[in-house]
Design a protein around this motif. Structure first.
Motif, PDB file in Angstrom:
ATOM      1  N   ARG A 233      71.573  31.861  38.367  1.00 54.47           N
ATOM      2  CA  ARG A 233      71.331  31.491  36.972  1.00 54.47           C
ATOM      3  C   ARG A 233      70.098  32.171  36.379  1.00 54.47           C
ATOM      4  O   ARG A 233      69.967  32.278  35.148  1.00 54.47           O
ATOM      5  CB  ARG A 233      71.188  29.975  36.850  1.00 54.47           C
ATOM      6  CG  ARG A 233      70.051  29.392  37.660  1.00 54.47           C
ATOM      7  CD  ARG A 233      70.082  27.875  37.658  1.00 54.47           C
ATOM      8  NE  ARG A 233      69.091  27.316  38.558  1.00 54.47           N
ATOM      9  CZ  ARG A 233      67.821  27.120  38.228  1.00 54.47           C
ATOM     10  NH1 ARG A 233      67.398  27.447  37.021  1.00 54.47           N
ATOM     11  NH2 ARG A 233      66.979  26.600  39.106  1.00 54.47           N
ATOM     12  N   ILE A 234      69.187  32.678  37.223  1.00 51.27           N
ATOM     13  CA  ILE A 234      67.973  33.327  36.724  1.00 51.27           C
ATOM     14  C   ILE A 234      68.112  34.842  36.693  1.00 51.27           C
ATOM     15  O   ILE A 234      67.799  35.491  35.689  1.00 51.27           O
ATOM     16  CB  ILE A 234      66.752  32.934  37.588  1.00 51.27           C
ATOM     17  CG1 ILE A 234      66.539  31.413  37.537  1.00 51.27           C
ATOM     18  CG2 ILE A 234      65.493  33.677  37.122  1.00 51.27           C
ATOM     19  CD1 ILE A 234      66.232  30.873  36.156  1.00 51.27           C
ATOM     20  N   VAL A 235      68.602  35.441  37.756  1.00 55.61           N
ATOM     21  CA  VAL A 235      68.602  36.907  37.858  1.00 55.61           C
ATOM     22  C   VAL A 235      69.985  37.524  37.704  1.00 55.61           C
ATOM     23  O   VAL A 235      70.124  38.742  37.644  1.00 55.61           O
ATOM     24  CB  VAL A 235      67.975  37.365  39.191  1.00 55.61           C
ATOM     25  CG1 VAL A 235      66.538  36.865  39.294  1.00 55.61           C
ATOM     26  CG2 VAL A 235      68.797  36.896  40.395  1.00 55.61           C
ATOM     27  N   GLY A 236      71.035  36.708  37.658  1.00 60.01           N
ATOM     28  CA  GLY A 236      72.376  37.242  37.433  1.00 60.01           C
ATOM     29  C   GLY A 236      73.124  37.596  38.712  1.00 60.01           C
ATOM     30  O   GLY A 236      72.905  37.008  39.774  1.00 60.01           O
ATOM     31  N   GLU A 237      73.998  38.596  38.594  1.00 63.30           N
ATOM     32  CA  GLU A 237      74.919  38.959  39.684  1.00 63.30           C
ATOM     33  C   GLU A 237      74.183  39.590  40.863  1.00 63.30           C
ATOM     34  O   GLU A 237      73.332  40.477  40.691  1.00 63.30           O
ATOM     35  CB  GLU A 237      75.964  39.939  39.150  1.00 63.30           C
ATOM     36  CG  GLU A 237      77.097  40.218  40.106  1.00 63.30           C
ATOM     37  CD  GLU A 237      78.278  39.293  39.900  1.00 63.30           C
ATOM     38  OE1 GLU A 237      79.288  39.497  40.587  1.00 63.30           O
ATOM     39  OE2 GLU A 237      78.197  38.394  39.046  1.00 63.30           O
TER      40      GLU A 237
END
Length: 296
Positions: A233-237
């Motif tokens: 949820r913070i840095v993505g994939e």
């Protein structure tokens, strides 16, 4: 779990997936009323009598020799994990009855926690029922969504099957779900008297149709190395490679470490995750996993 039922369904499910052509057996006619091999065909391939194999498939592995088990495994073309599972079921069939008991609390040695903290990549430790037992700071940050659950200990299997957020966190949810059930099936074969493990399996089977359907397939799998996609949820994939290391000094515990290929977007995002993790004295909205202590 009932051992005889487990043996019966496992052998039947493995027999049903093999065609005579795959077993290099001649096919006479097209009116075959069973999927896969017949019992007499498995007996022929294993070099045992039909009556003896029928007894085994009815769930009676009492007194069976390792040689016969190996022959059955070969006839059914079992892979390494399935081969080990068959031997685990046979061991349980021949063991003296043991009352179901809840294992003692997991004790994480301070030296083991120091080792985790010294690892520069996300690392965490789980037990046989996939409880989140310990981690380093980056591991806690990576799994912050799982740790957000108020239920303790946090559990990967419960998150995957009972938390709607899991389908966003795991873009390849179907594959992850199949892996988790297969690993739990293997754990249940090795530890049929682990009350906490059986309670978890019962809870998931009761509350999740997805789990119950996969559990009925009787698939088993080792979880040693591989690739995993996560959506943080913070840095993505993130596209990570994991290595799983069993801890001989702590039976039942497995350490997982995640790495990214250098120079990839995931490598950069792990650095961002590390920066985010260092800003936290404790993960917001999450009870931090003890550095060294006990878990229920």
């Amino acid at each position: 779990m009932d051992n005889r039922s487990e043996i019966r369904e496992f052998l039947r499910s493995r027999r049903a997936r093999i065609t005579p052509e795959q077993a290099n057996l001649p096919v006479h006619g097209t009116n075959r009323r069973v999927p896969g091999l017949r019992r007499e065909e498995v007996a022929l391939l294993a070099g045992v009598s039909v009556d003896y194999y029928v007894k085994l498939e009815r769930g009676n592995l009492s007194g069976v020799s390792d040689e016969v088990l190996g022959s059955i495994a070969g006839a059914l073309q079992l892979d390494e994990a399935e081969h080990a599972h068959l031997f685990d079921l046979a061991h349980a069939a021949n063991a003296r009855p043991v009352p179901r008991r809840r294992p003692a609390a997991v004790q994480i040695r301070p030296s083991l926690q120091r080792f985790l903290d010294a690892v520069a990549t996300p690392a965490w430790i789980r037990n046989e029922r996939m409880d989140f037992v310990a981690a380093n700071e980056l591991g806690r940050a990576l799994y912050s969504d799982i740790l957000a659950s108020p239920i303790r200990p946090a559990n990967t299997a419960r998150f995957v099957f009972l938390d709607p957020a899991a389908r966003e966190y795991y873009p390849e949810w179907e594959e992850v779900a199949a892996d988790i059930v297969a690993v739990l099936r293997g754990s249940a074969g090795r530890s049929p008297h682990n009350r906490a493990l059986m309670d978890l399996i019962g809870e998931l089977a009761t509350r999740s149709d997805e789990f119950r359907t996969r559990w009925a397939a009787h698939n088993v799998r080792f979880h040693r190395t591989g690739r995993k996609r996560l959506h943080h949820r913070i840095v993505g994939e993130l596209e990570l490679t994991y290595e799983a290391l069993e801890l001989p000094a702590d039976p039942g515990l497995t350490l997982f470490a995640y790495t990214a290929e250098p120079g990839t977007p995931t490598d950069e995002r792990l650095r961002l995750l590390a920066e985010w993790a260092t800003t936290l004295t404790a993960i917001d909205h999450v009870d931090r996993i003890p550095q060294a202590g006990t878990l229920p």
